[in-house]
Scaffold this active site. Structure first.
Site, PDB file in Angstrom:
ATOM      1  N   TYR A 120       5.298 -63.327 -19.145  1.00 54.31           N
ATOM      2  CA  TYR A 120       4.136 -62.449 -19.298  1.00 54.31           C
ATOM      3  C   TYR A 120       4.424 -61.318 -20.279  1.00 54.31           C
ATOM      4  CZ  TYR A 120       1.603 -64.766 -15.546  1.00 54.31           C
ATOM      5  OH  TYR A 120       0.933 -65.696 -14.797  1.00 54.31           O
ATOM      6  N   GLU A 130       1.679 -66.546  -7.977  1.00 58.89           N
ATOM      7  CA  GLU A 130       2.607 -67.619  -8.359  1.00 58.89           C
ATOM      8  C   GLU A 130       3.898 -67.554  -7.556  1.00 58.89           C
ATOM      9  OE1 GLU A 130       2.708 -67.002 -12.602  1.00 58.89           O
ATOM     10  OE2 GLU A 130       0.532 -67.330 -12.675  1.00 58.89           O
TER      11      GLU A 130
END
Length: 405
Positions: A98, A140
């Site tokens: 990310y 996640e």
């Protein structure tokens, strides 16, 4: 929750960012792949990059997330986040990636919007990004924990133990862990990722729904060959059709996906088109194995009966359920279609659930191409079915991420 100082900035700049979001995501991917070509080679779907579908999906998800923060303070778009998180987990995405995305996305925003990106605007959109990223990372992490895998380590070698041609364009592969242990149970409706090494060395990944009974020692995937047409031929589907043989070992992820059959005894609608029948088969296997007496309406649309993968299996499963009805639509019915006197109702043309006697309190599961989903969902909403009771899975990148919001 978006901070008080960022909310008016996002509200004021959302129209401009929304208007430019596809230019931003296009430039983002070019910057990302220039710096990290291995991501295009071994992680991202090259076909979806070529046709722009992934760019549209990313643009839609960012815009929908920001809009939710502004229009519904204190809430997050759980449908969007859940669907993205399951896909990310099936690809083995890790939290450190990310940061890479952030770097190249904000470079693209600054380049496209130029002087409009003041420090205040940049800080507000930075907050939006990390609200979305951190929410996904948390979901996640939970998915990895549920699958018993460390972050990103979702892959396992699985041996092909059976191969069968369901139709001229659809192939079924039955898989078992290469170490000989039984496959892990999965939730009916989930999918797995399959990674294959292509002739040019790229390791491309695609998702396939599990179409077998959830508690069997083997998994089964059904692969429709994607032919060249408006876009390029499917790289992975073509490879599997041409090269995958019994005894070969494939790299397969754990099972993920949020289109899963919920417990209960209320009425169900399972509606699919084309190879979208696969998650419905897993649901029907589960219902039959548990002796369910739920009212179940099964709808399937296809071009011809010869193109309908697992047709006989579908009819057999529906026959096992005491309160199930099967409705089939074919654009070109032929002699292979079930006769009208059988339990299946067969019609010509495209699926039309508005003609069926559906209860208003049903829960619907839909899988197929986007036009099919839009049509069926619209008919159900007009029928009085609650939006939250309609669940869907779309082929490829989700270009309809905000549909349930």
């Amino acid at each position: 929750m978006l901070s008080e100082q960022s909310t008016p900035v996002i509200r004021a700049t959302l129209p401009a960012v929304g208007a430019a979001i596809e230019d931003i995501t296009d430039l983002f991917y070019r910057k990302l792949f220039d710096t990290h070509p291995e991501l295009l080679r071994d992680l991202f779907n090259r076909g979806n990059q070529a046709n722009g579908a992934q760019r549209q999906a990313l643009a839609g998800s960012i815009a929908a997330f920001a809009r939710t923060l502004v229009d519904h303070p204190g809430t997050l778009p759980e449908t969007i986040l859940g669907r993205i998180a399951h896909k990310h987990a099936s690809l083995g995405i890790t939290s450190d990636q990310y940061k890479i995305v952030h770097k190249h996305l904000f470079a693209a925003i600054a380049e496209v919007l130029g002087e409009a990106v003041t420090p205040q605007v940049a800080a507000a959109w930075d907050e939006v990004y990390w609200l979305m990223a951190n929410a996904l990372i948390a979901i996640e992490a939970g998915l990895y924990a549920q699958s018993g895998a460390a972050e990103g380590e979702v892959w396992q070698p699985m041996t092909i133990v059976e191969r069968s041609a369901e139709t001229p364009g659809a192939l079924a592969l039955t898989l078992r862990p290469a170490d000989g242990t039984p496959a892990r149970p999965f939730r009916p409706g989930q999918y797995v990722s399959v990674q294959v090494q292509l002739p040019d060395g790229a390791r491309q990944i695609r998702q396939y729904s599990l179409s077998s009974a959830p508690d069997r020692p083997e998994w089964r995937i059904s692969v429709k060959r994607v032919e060249a047409g408006a876009g390029p031929a499917g790289e992975v589907s073509s490879w599997l059709h041409e090269r995958a043989r019994v005894g070969d070992v494939l790299t397969v992820s754990a099972a993920f996906g949020d289109l899963t059959l919920a417990d209960g005894d209320g009425p169900l609608l399972l509606a699919s088109a084309g190879i979208g029948c696969t998650p419905m088969l897993a649901m029907l296997h589960h219902l039959a194995a548990t002796g369910s007496s739920r009212p179940v309406t099964v709808v399937h649309a296809d071009r011809t009966p010869a193109d309908h993968a697992h047709l006989d299996e579908l009819r057999s499963l529906v026959d096992e359920l005491p309160h199930a009805a099967l409705h089939l639509w074919y654009e070109e019915p032929d002699a292979q279609a079930p006769a009208p006197t059988t339990p299946a109702r067969v019609s010509r043309g495209r699926a039309d659930v508005s003609t069926l006697p559906l209860p208003h309190d049903l829960t619907a599961y839909l899988c197929g191409p986007l036009p099919f989903l839009r049509t069926i969902r619209g008919d159900l909403l007009r029928h009085g079915v609650a939006p939250q009771a309609i669940h869907y899975e779309v082929f490829g990148p989700d270009l309809w991420l905000a549909a349930d919001q």
